[in-house]
Design a protein around this motif. Structure first.
Motif, PDB file in Angstrom:
ATOM      1  N   CYS A   1       0.813  -1.221   0.000  1.00 33.70           N
ATOM      2  CA  CYS A   1       0.000   0.000   0.000  1.00 33.70           C
ATOM      3  C   CYS A   1       0.845   1.269   0.000  1.00 33.70           C
ATOM      4  O   CYS A   1       0.324   2.363   0.256  1.00 33.70           O
ATOM      5  CB  CYS A   1      -0.926  -0.002   1.218  1.00 33.70           C
ATOM      6  N   THR A   2       2.135   1.148  -0.288  1.00 30.42           N
ATOM      7  CA  THR A   2       2.979   2.340  -0.373  1.00 30.42           C
ATOM      8  C   THR A   2       2.688   3.080  -1.670  1.00 30.42           C
ATOM      9  O   THR A   2       2.251   2.491  -2.655  1.00 30.42           O
ATOM     10  CB  THR A   2       4.472   1.971  -0.327  1.00 30.42           C
ATOM     11  N   GLU A   3       2.972   4.380  -1.681  1.00 33.36           N
ATOM     12  CA  GLU A   3       2.684   5.189  -2.865  1.00 33.36           C
ATOM     13  C   GLU A   3       3.552   4.805  -4.052  1.00 33.36           C
ATOM     14  O   GLU A   3       3.131   4.914  -5.201  1.00 33.36           O
ATOM     15  CB  GLU A   3       2.866   6.672  -2.541  1.00 33.36           C
ATOM     16  N   ASP A   4       4.804   4.351  -3.766  1.00 32.50           N
ATOM     17  CA  ASP A   4       5.738   4.065  -4.856  1.00 32.50           C
ATOM     18  C   ASP A   4       6.106   2.597  -4.973  1.00 32.50           C
ATOM     19  O   ASP A   4       7.138   2.248  -5.551  1.00 32.50           O
ATOM     20  CB  ASP A   4       7.017   4.902  -4.674  1.00 32.50           C
ATOM     21  N   ALA A   5       5.269   1.713  -4.434  1.00 32.38           N
ATOM     22  CA  ALA A   5       5.487   0.265  -4.536  1.00 32.38           C
ATOM     23  C   ALA A   5       6.889  -0.127  -4.081  1.00 32.38           C
ATOM     24  O   ALA A   5       7.608  -0.849  -4.775  1.00 32.38           O
ATOM     25  CB  ALA A   5       5.236  -0.201  -5.976  1.00 32.38           C
ATOM     26  N   ARG A   6       7.283   0.306  -2.901  1.00 38.53           N
ATOM     27  CA  ARG A   6       8.659   0.096  -2.470  1.00 38.53           C
ATOM     28  C   ARG A   6       8.879  -1.115  -1.558  1.00 38.53           C
ATOM     29  O   ARG A   6      10.020  -1.397  -1.166  1.00 38.53           O
ATOM     30  CB  ARG A   6       9.182   1.340  -1.755  1.00 38.53           C
ATOM     31  N   LEU A   7       7.806  -1.810  -1.183  1.00 45.54           N
ATOM     32  CA  LEU A   7       8.004  -2.987  -0.342  1.00 45.54           C
ATOM     33  C   LEU A   7       8.635  -4.115  -1.156  1.00 45.54           C
ATOM     34  O   LEU A   7       8.157  -4.448  -2.247  1.00 45.54           O
ATOM     35  CB  LEU A   7       6.674  -3.451   0.263  1.00 45.54           C
ATOM     36  N   ILE A   8       9.696  -4.683  -0.637  1.00 49.03           N
ATOM     37  CA  ILE A   8      10.446  -5.715  -1.352  1.00 49.03           C
ATOM     38  C   ILE A   8      10.206  -7.068  -0.694  1.00 49.03           C
ATOM     39  O   ILE A   8      10.200  -7.191   0.534  1.00 49.03           O
ATOM     40  CB  ILE A   8      11.959  -5.405  -1.353  1.00 49.03           C
ATOM     41  N   GLY A   9       9.992  -8.078  -1.519  1.00 51.85           N
ATOM     42  CA  GLY A   9       9.813  -9.433  -1.007  1.00 51.85           C
ATOM     43  C   GLY A   9       8.827 -10.205  -1.849  1.00 51.85           C
ATOM     44  O   GLY A   9       7.885  -9.637  -2.423  1.00 51.85           O
ATOM     45  N   GLY A  10       9.045 -11.521  -1.927  1.00 56.68           N
ATOM     46  CA  GLY A  10       8.181 -12.354  -2.759  1.00 56.68           C
ATOM     47  C   GLY A  10       6.751 -12.425  -2.288  1.00 56.68           C
ATOM     48  O   GLY A  10       5.846 -12.761  -3.067  1.00 56.68           O
ATOM     49  N   GLU A  11       6.509 -12.088  -1.002  1.00 54.89           N
ATOM     50  CA  GLU A  11       5.130 -12.132  -0.493  1.00 54.89           C
ATOM     51  C   GLU A  11       4.290 -10.982  -1.020  1.00 54.89           C
ATOM     52  O   GLU A  11       3.055 -11.036  -0.998  1.00 54.89           O
ATOM     53  CB  GLU A  11       5.122 -12.140   1.038  1.00 54.89           C
ATOM     54  N   TYR A  12       4.949  -9.910  -1.499  1.00 53.36           N
ATOM     55  CA  TYR A  12       4.208  -8.752  -2.009  1.00 53.36           C
ATOM     56  C   TYR A  12       4.077  -8.875  -3.529  1.00 53.36           C
ATOM     57  O   TYR A  12       4.895  -8.375  -4.288  1.00 53.36           O
ATOM     58  CB  TYR A  12       4.909  -7.451  -1.634  1.00 53.36           C
ATOM     59  N   GLN A  13       3.011  -9.560  -3.942  1.00 61.45           N
ATOM     60  CA  GLN A  13       2.772  -9.773  -5.370  1.00 61.45           C
ATOM     61  C   GLN A  13       1.735  -8.806  -5.932  1.00 61.45           C
ATOM     62  O   GLN A  13       1.543  -8.746  -7.144  1.00 61.45           O
ATOM     63  CB  GLN A  13       2.319 -11.216  -5.613  1.00 61.45           C
TER      64      GLN A  13
END
Length: 304
Positions: free
Chosen positions: A262-274
């Motif tokens: 839910c970040t504005e710039d899609a910055r979460l890193i990790g395979g769980e965040y698809q």
């Protein structure tokens, strides 16, 4: 003796008796019309089934002549065993047949184990309160204040993907909140004659977070997914977008369950965040977003 008599009944008879048992447990009452409508049977046959149920469980219900209803008695004890997991799923999907209580067909389909399953009798009391528009007194154990008595006006049972909640107006805080079902140890329906009836500001229509519908646009994560077509197929996306309309009160649960960035710039890193929430601005005003991955409230943004 009771079990032996049940075993001698045919499947159709047991199904009708299980339906009566289900209604008494979760609705608190039933009528002959419930049976005739459900099973497309005549009044005479319905009367025979009711007589048989009362013969097998004589203490389970009392006839309310003015209302032409059979109401759950104080000595009620289910004639059938209603599996908590199956019953909760049925309640969530508006299925009220009691079918699982008489031995459902076993299919080779498995689901991950649930770590917590609510007490079916707690759920039944809350459902009764909701259907009959009653307030309840409960013993609730919270992480912050331990066990205490609270008065609630419940309106919905919620599966957030990890555990079950009841959505209710809390008379202690004068607000609508979610209460974890497994933390409720006692439920008592409150009598309207004692000035405990729900007031207008306590009913579901006044739960603005529940009534507000939020449009969410989910797309394959632009940084974590190499082949977005796979994600589009997983979620049945159209033109690369999954459009959902979600209650504001439930938005945080959905976003956490599916690990939506839910970040504005899609910055979460990790395979769980698809998945990435493309229209983050639609979340404005929702109250339970502390659990939404990466989302910052206005207060958090202002505080740096």
């Amino acid at each position: 003796m009771q079990n032996n008599e049940l075993e001698q009944l045919n499947f159709a008879q047991k199904r009708r008796l299980a339906f009566i048992d289900f209604l008494l447990l979760f609705k608190g009452s039933f009528s002959r019309g419930d049976l005739t409508n459900k099973f497309e049977m005549g009044m005479a046959n319905a009367t025979r089934d009711i007589a048989l149920y009362r013969e097998l469980a004589p203490d389970n219900c009392e006839f309310d002549n003015p209302g032409k209803l059979y109401r759950q008695s104080k000595l009620f004890s289910p004639l059938f065993e209603h599996d908590a997991r199956k019953t909760l799923v049925k309640l969530a999907n508006n299925i009220s047949d009691g079918f699982d209580a008489i031995g459902d067909i076993q299919f080779p389909v498995e689901a991950p184990s649930q770590l917590n399953v609510p007490d079916i009798f707690i759920v039944a009391r809350l459902v009764q309160a909701i259907l009959n528009k009653k307030a309840v007194s409960v013993i609730y154990t919270s992480l912050s204040s331990g066990s205490a008595s609270r008065e609630l006006v419940p309106h919905s049972i919620i599966d957030n993907g990890l555990r079950w909640h009841v959505r209710a107006f809390d008379r202690k805080s004068s607000s609508f909140r979610d209460f974890v079902l497994t933390r409720i140890s006692k439920v008592k329906l409150l009598d309207d004659s004692d000035d405990k009836a729900p007031e207008q500001h306590e009913v579901k229509l006044e739960d603005h977070q529940w009534q507000r519908i939020m449009p969410l646009q989910l797309i394959p994560h632009p940084n974590n997914v190499q082949f977005p077509t796979a994600i589009e197929m997983d979620y049945g996306m159209s033109a690369g977008v999954l459009n959902l309309n979600v209650r504001a009160a439930l938005a945080g649960y959905l976003l956490r369950r599916w690990n939506v960035d839910c970040t504005e710039d899609a910055r979460l890193i990790g395979g769980e965040y698809q998945l990435w929430l493309r229209n983050q601005q639609s979340l404005y005003g929702a109250e339970n977003l502390a659990i939404a991955p990466g989302y910052k409230t206005d207060m958090e943004v202002n505080n740096g």
